[in-house]
Design a protein around this motif. Structure first.
Motif, PDB file in Angstrom:
ATOM      1  N   GLU A 141     -31.093  25.594 -99.929  1.00 34.24           N
ATOM      2  CA  GLU A 141     -30.027  24.956-100.707  1.00 34.24           C
ATOM      3  C   GLU A 141     -28.919  24.542 -99.743  1.00 34.24           C
ATOM      4  O   GLU A 141     -28.273  25.375 -99.120  1.00 34.24           O
ATOM      5  CB  GLU A 141     -29.505  25.973-101.733  1.00 34.24           C
ATOM      6  CG  GLU A 141     -28.996  25.334-103.018  1.00 34.24           C
ATOM      7  CD  GLU A 141     -27.674  24.622-102.830  1.00 34.24           C
ATOM      8  OE1 GLU A 141     -27.667  23.391-102.981  1.00 34.24           O
ATOM      9  OE2 GLU A 141     -26.690  25.277-102.517  1.00 34.24           O
ATOM     10  N   SER A 143     -26.083  22.540-100.207  1.00 35.34           N
ATOM     11  CA  SER A 143     -24.768  22.084-100.648  1.00 35.34           C
ATOM     12  C   SER A 143     -23.627  22.800 -99.922  1.00 35.34           C
ATOM     13  O   SER A 143     -22.623  22.194 -99.562  1.00 35.34           O
ATOM     14  CB  SER A 143     -24.611  22.249-102.157  1.00 35.34           C
ATOM     15  OG  SER A 143     -24.738  23.603-102.523  1.00 35.34           O
ATOM     16  N   LYS A 144     -23.779  24.108 -99.690  1.00 34.02           N
ATOM     17  CA  LYS A 144     -22.740  24.869 -98.993  1.00 34.02           C
ATOM     18  C   LYS A 144     -22.562  24.355 -97.566  1.00 34.02           C
ATOM     19  O   LYS A 144     -21.442  24.215 -97.071  1.00 34.02           O
ATOM     20  CB  LYS A 144     -23.106  26.358 -98.985  1.00 34.02           C
ATOM     21  CG  LYS A 144     -21.967  27.258 -98.528  1.00 34.02           C
ATOM     22  CD  LYS A 144     -22.368  28.719 -98.599  1.00 34.02           C
ATOM     23  CE  LYS A 144     -21.237  29.620 -98.117  1.00 34.02           C
ATOM     24  NZ  LYS A 144     -21.647  31.035 -98.055  1.00 34.02           N
ATOM     25  N   ASP A 146     -23.407  21.327 -96.482  1.00 32.80           N
ATOM     26  CA  ASP A 146     -22.843  19.973 -96.547  1.00 32.80           C
ATOM     27  C   ASP A 146     -21.335  20.001 -96.786  1.00 32.80           C
ATOM     28  O   ASP A 146     -20.589  19.205 -96.208  1.00 32.80           O
ATOM     29  CB  ASP A 146     -23.530  19.157 -97.655  1.00 32.80           C
ATOM     30  CG  ASP A 146     -24.981  18.834 -97.308  1.00 32.80           C
ATOM     31  OD1 ASP A 146     -25.289  18.783 -96.104  1.00 32.80           O
ATOM     32  OD2 ASP A 146     -25.785  18.649 -98.232  1.00 32.80           O
ATOM     33  N   GLU A 147     -20.892  20.917 -97.622  1.00 29.92           N
ATOM     34  CA  GLU A 147     -19.450  21.054 -97.896  1.00 29.92           C
ATOM     35  C   GLU A 147     -18.695  21.448 -96.630  1.00 29.92           C
ATOM     36  O   GLU A 147     -17.616  20.929 -96.346  1.00 29.92           O
ATOM     37  CB  GLU A 147     -19.215  22.120 -98.974  1.00 29.92           C
ATOM     38  CG  GLU A 147     -19.479  21.634-100.396  1.00 29.92           C
ATOM     39  CD  GLU A 147     -19.393  22.773-101.409  1.00 29.92           C
ATOM     40  OE1 GLU A 147     -18.706  23.769-101.107  1.00 29.92           O
ATOM     41  OE2 GLU A 147     -20.011  22.659-102.475  1.00 29.92           O
ATOM     42  N   LYS A 150     -18.464  18.513 -94.249  1.00 25.51           N
ATOM     43  CA  LYS A 150     -17.438  17.563 -94.699  1.00 25.51           C
ATOM     44  C   LYS A 150     -16.052  18.048 -94.317  1.00 25.51           C
ATOM     45  O   LYS A 150     -15.189  17.274 -93.898  1.00 25.51           O
ATOM     46  CB  LYS A 150     -17.510  17.390 -96.230  1.00 25.51           C
ATOM     47  CG  LYS A 150     -18.607  16.451 -96.697  1.00 25.51           C
ATOM     48  CD  LYS A 150     -18.591  16.344 -98.214  1.00 25.51           C
ATOM     49  CE  LYS A 150     -19.812  15.566 -98.710  1.00 25.51           C
ATOM     50  NZ  LYS A 150     -19.878  15.560-100.188  1.00 25.51           N
TER      51      LYS A 150
END
Length: 211
Positions: A141, A143-144, A146-147, A150
């Protein structure tokens, strides 16, 4: 005009080195057209104080055995020769001195380490000195991660690349536990490294090879 040198820096304890490390290094070398990848076994890593790390001599020799067949791979003693704790910022500065400020450095590490990069020593300076490549395995997973990427981009304008590597499911921790439990490690790491582990009795539950 000569093309600037592009080097991959593959840091890690390599306790032991395995196919996940090797496949990652080769994938990044190919994708970013690197001239070579330098493996840097950690000397005295501050983040590993909670567990016994195998003697640096063994980790260095296993890394040599694992990489010797690839002409684009090298192994450096830059960290294991250093006194005290070894920090990435000092290693990157040293490589800049050796290869010149114009050399493009790509520090290759696991995606989990990237999540902690802002806690590293002199993170601000480090993020301006080299590129980072975060290796992750399929199905994780993201998303963490990718955050966090960013956030780093916004703060430093620094791009951290993400590369997906199938064999990253292999881990040094699992290999150590397998050896301690008498289970097979064949095909998880080069045969030469497997023989080295057997020869010196590394990772046995009662071994005294750690420091």
């Amino acid at each position: 005009m000569e093309r600037e040198l592009r080097l991959g820096i593959m840091g890690g304890t390599f306790d032991p080195i395995h196919y996940g490390h090797l496949v990652t290094a080769e994938a990044v070398r190919s994708e970013f057209k690197l001239d070579k990848v330098i493996f840097v076994p950690a000397g005295n890593p501050p983040h590993k104080v909670k567990r016994k790390v195998t003697d640096k001599k063994h980790r260095y020799l296993m890394t040599i055995l694992a990489t010797i067949t690839n002409p684009f791979f090298e192994v450096s003693t830059i960290e294991i020769d250093r006194e005290g704790y070894t920090y990435t910022i000092d290693t990157i500065k040293e490589f800049k001195k050796i290869y010149g400020k114009s050399t493009q450095l790509y520090f290759i590490t696991g995606a989990d380490a990237v999540l902690e990069i802002l806690t590293w020593k002199s993170a601000d300076e480090l993020l301006k000195m080299c590129n980072f490549v975060a290796a992750t395995r399929p199905g994780v997973e993201g998303s963490k991660i990718d955050e966090e990427l960013k956030k780093i981009r916004k703060l430093y304008g620094n791009v951290i690349y993400k590369v997906t590597v199938p064999s990253l499911a292999i881990s040094s921790t699992d290999i150590r536990e397998r050896v301690a439990g008498g289970r097979p490690i064949k095909y998880l790491l080069p045969e030469s490294v497997e023989r080295y582990i057997q020869k010196y009795g590394l990772y046995k539950e009662d071994d005294e090879n750690g420091v």
